[in-house]
Design a protein around this motif. Structure first.
Motif, PDB file in Angstrom:
ATOM      1  N   THR A 197       0.827  -1.203   0.000  1.00 37.96           N
ATOM      2  CA  THR A 197       0.000   0.000   0.000  1.00 37.96           C
ATOM      3  C   THR A 197       0.864   1.256   0.000  1.00 37.96           C
ATOM      4  O   THR A 197       0.573   2.222  -0.707  1.00 37.96           O
TER       5      THR A 197
ATOM      6  N   CYS B 203      -7.704  -1.247   8.371  1.00 37.07           N
ATOM      7  CA  CYS B 203      -8.483  -2.360   7.825  1.00 37.07           C
ATOM      8  C   CYS B 203      -7.947  -2.720   6.451  1.00 37.07           C
ATOM      9  O   CYS B 203      -7.507  -1.842   5.681  1.00 37.07           O
ATOM     10  N   ASP B 204      -8.001  -4.005   6.127  1.00 37.26           N
ATOM     11  CA  ASP B 204      -7.689  -4.488   4.782  1.00 37.26           C
ATOM     12  C   ASP B 204      -8.946  -4.336   3.929  1.00 37.26           C
ATOM     13  O   ASP B 204      -9.947  -4.999   4.152  1.00 37.26           O
ATOM     14  N   ARG B 205      -8.884  -3.438   2.963  1.00 40.03           N
ATOM     15  CA  ARG B 205     -10.012  -3.218   2.044  1.00 40.03           C
ATOM     16  C   ARG B 205      -9.517  -3.474   0.633  1.00 40.03           C
ATOM     17  O   ARG B 205      -8.799  -2.661   0.053  1.00 40.03           O
ATOM     18  N   GLY B 206      -9.851  -4.640   0.125  1.00 38.35           N
ATOM     19  CA  GLY B 206      -9.458  -4.986  -1.236  1.00 38.35           C
ATOM     20  C   GLY B 206      -7.964  -5.110  -1.428  1.00 38.35           C
ATOM     21  O   GLY B 206      -7.453  -4.776  -2.511  1.00 38.35           O
TER      22      GLY B 206
ATOM     23  N   ASN C 157      -6.200   0.412   4.681  1.00 32.06           N
ATOM     24  CA  ASN C 157      -6.934   1.666   4.794  1.00 32.06           C
ATOM     25  C   ASN C 157      -6.950   2.161   6.228  1.00 32.06           C
ATOM     26  O   ASN C 157      -6.980   1.362   7.175  1.00 32.06           O
TER      27      ASN C 157
ATOM     28  N   ASP D 114     -12.567  -4.876  11.617  1.00 34.67           N
ATOM     29  CA  ASP D 114     -13.289  -5.394  10.460  1.00 34.67           C
ATOM     30  C   ASP D 114     -13.806  -4.237   9.613  1.00 34.67           C
ATOM     31  O   ASP D 114     -14.067  -3.131  10.110  1.00 34.67           O
ATOM     32  N   ASP D 115     -13.973  -4.502   8.336  1.00 35.48           N
ATOM     33  CA  ASP D 115     -14.485  -3.470   7.434  1.00 35.48           C
ATOM     34  C   ASP D 115     -15.890  -3.049   7.887  1.00 35.48           C
ATOM     35  O   ASP D 115     -16.707  -3.874   8.317  1.00 35.48           O
ATOM     36  N   CYS D 116     -16.141  -1.753   7.823  1.00 31.53           N
ATOM     37  CA  CYS D 116     -17.435  -1.212   8.236  1.00 31.53           C
ATOM     38  C   CYS D 116     -17.671   0.096   7.490  1.00 31.53           C
ATOM     39  O   CYS D 116     -16.745   0.672   6.913  1.00 31.53           O
ATOM     40  N   ASP D 117     -18.902   0.549   7.497  1.00 32.41           N
ATOM     41  CA  ASP D 117     -19.218   1.836   6.877  1.00 32.41           C
ATOM     42  C   ASP D 117     -18.633   2.974   7.712  1.00 32.41           C
ATOM     43  O   ASP D 117     -18.641   2.931   8.947  1.00 32.41           O
TER      44      ASP D 117
ATOM     45  N   TRP E  87     -12.721   6.192   4.906  1.00 30.09           N
ATOM     46  CA  TRP E  87     -11.653   5.210   4.756  1.00 30.09           C
ATOM     47  C   TRP E  87     -10.696   5.697   3.669  1.00 30.09           C
ATOM     48  O   TRP E  87     -11.115   6.038   2.566  1.00 30.09           O
TER      49      TRP E  87
END
Length: 477
Positions: free
Chosen positions: A246, A334-337, A341, A416-419, A426
């Motif tokens: 990243t 968080c790992d996003r794709g 992030n 964890d991924d969240c809105d 993010w």
């Protein structure tokens, strides 16, 4: 960027090529402890209306130095433009642009930084690992009549090999439009003066895990560095292996969507401030030794006399800001794709030049409450995560020149991924680093948290395969 109209900034390949050398960390700690005997700045409390060299009487509209230089403490009345909030508070008014600067030199392990063992009156532990130069214009011009600031010549933009040169904010909750020129320059290695030493950047980041050791301004400068990590950091027990990948995208990422979002948040959360005489601050009262809120929260303004050694002058007096509790700087990652992030917030502070800058997920000053329900919920999320999700947990000090014993618990936590709630976003870590090329976009607390994130990786020994033991749980505030 500041001072670079005709010069390009030289980007090194990797500032860090290997993880921290654990065998050197104790030797660095012993060196710092040895400096404590000959370098100190010991404060003693004074009555607020008896501060030599300062105008601090009960009827004074502001606390000012007799020279008209250094800094002042003035009252401000603040209201948000939407009318939802209004309050009054004192703020530190220091219109001079400070210089926060670190010299680095190439080494087999990447780069080493020239740090100083600097004593400040507000330090909780006497001496911290501070930037090569940390000085206001008044100090650089020797208004105090004392000794010159060492190593200023290394940071002449006309001759220096510049890596970073930008203007950045300081704590906008207390400082009124305080700006610092932040510089990192590359220099050949030389034998430093007493009180200074070269420390490998990997080792310096590892020492972030020690409470109150790495100075706030060191973190603020290193937060602006062009961090990249070799691919080897993605293996051999790394806790966040996607970080090197990243980081590598910072030089080519498109920050225009993030900049537009921040611009919209600035319009939504803008505020207006007008000057108020200190005796007229509603909700504040003055005792013999402090100006403080009537409800006892937040911070208070006190006065000290300082006895020092190893500084430009040996004695002085000044007002200081003393928070009444422990603050929190928290960063959710968080790992996003496949990209790491950071959950950043558009953080309004009354003293910022442009009202709002990118801040960490949680930014709670000592003695304050969360500024919104969303921030309170995110604080609970970070504190409730299991130990294996906690990447970094240490109590780190704010700078000790204006703050007296001001500390924040720094947390970097995998979630964890969240809105993202309203006012939060993010952001790939590469975008945040790219925004730091520009001035006044990422606040001081976020830069500190970003360095802690890099330190969570660079501070791990290469052979580690199990999670790093975390400190025992501390109270959040």
């Amino acid at each position: 960027m500041c001072g670079l109209a005709s010069r390009s900034v030289a980007a090194p390949s990797h500032l860090i090529k290997s993880r921290a050398d654990q065998s050197l960390l104790d030797e660095i700690r012993r060196w710092r402890e040895g400096m404590v005997r000959t370098r100190y700045a010991r404060p003693s409390r004074l009555p607020l209306d008896a501060v030599p060299g300062w105008n601090t009487g009960v009827a004074e509209p502001a606390f000012t130095h007799g020279s008209g230089r250094f800094f002042a403490v003035r009252g401000h009345s603040v209201r948000t433009e939407d009318g939802r909030r209004a309050w009054m508070q004192p703020m530190v008014d220091q219109p001079e642009i400070g210089l926060l600067a670190i010299a680095v030199t190439p080494s087999d392990r990447g780069y080493a930084a020239l740090v100083q063992a600097k004593a400040e009156p507000g330090n909780i532990n006497g001496i911290q690992l501070s930037p090569t130069v940390q000085a206001t214009r008044s100090n650089r011009e020797r208004v105090h009549g004392g000794r010159p600031v060492p190593y200023l010549d290394l940071f002449d933009p006309a001759t220096a090999d510049v890596i970073v040169d930008s203007r950045q904010s300081e704590h906008g909750g207390v400082f009124w439009q305080k700006r610092n020129r932040v510089m990192i320059v590359r220099t050949p290695r030389f034998e430093p003066d007493v009180g200074f030493r070269w420390i490998e950047l990997a080792d310096l980041l590892a020492l972030l895990h020690d409470d109150d050791l790495v100075h706030a301004d060191t973190r603020a400068v290193l937060g602006c560095a062009p961090w990249t990590l070799p691919s080897g950091f993605a293996a051999a027990g790394a806790r966040i292996p996607i970080l090197p990948r990243t980081l590598s995208g910072a030089a080519r990422c498109d920050v225009r969507p993030l900049a537009r979002w921040l611009s919209a948040e600035r319009a939504r959360q803008s505020s207006v401030s007008v000057s108020v005489a200190l005796p007229d601050l509603a909700g504040w009262g003055r005792s013999a030794d402090a100006l403080r809120r009537d409800d006892g929260t937040g911070f208070e303004v006190v006065a000290v006399s300082v006895d020092a050694a190893g500084r430009e002058v040996d004695t002085w007096c000044q007002p200081m800001v003393r928070p009444v509790g422990l603050g929190v700087v928290g960063l959710a990652v968080c790992d996003r794709g496949g990209q790491l992030n950071l959950l950043m917030q558009a953080c309004p502070e009354p003293g910022l030049v442009d009202d709002v800058e990118l801040g960490p997920t949680v930014q709670i000053a000592g003695g304050e409450a969360p500024r919104s329900g969303a921030e309170a919920d995110l604080l609970a999320l970070l504190l409730d995560r299991p130990m294996e999700a906690v990447l970094f947990d240490a109590v780190l000090s704010d700078e000790g020149g204006r703050f007296l014993h001001s500390r924040c618990r720094h947390l970097v936590v995998l979630v964890d991924d969240c809105d993202a709630p309203v006012g939060f976003r993010w952001c790939p870590v590469s975008e945040v680093i790219a925004m730091l090329v520009h001035s006044h976009q990422v606040n001081m607390q976020a830069r500190s948290a970003l360095v802690c994130l890099v330190g969570a990786v660079a501070g791990e020994p290469l052979s580690r395969s199990e999670p790093v033991p975390r400190p025992a749980a501390r109270t959040a505030a």
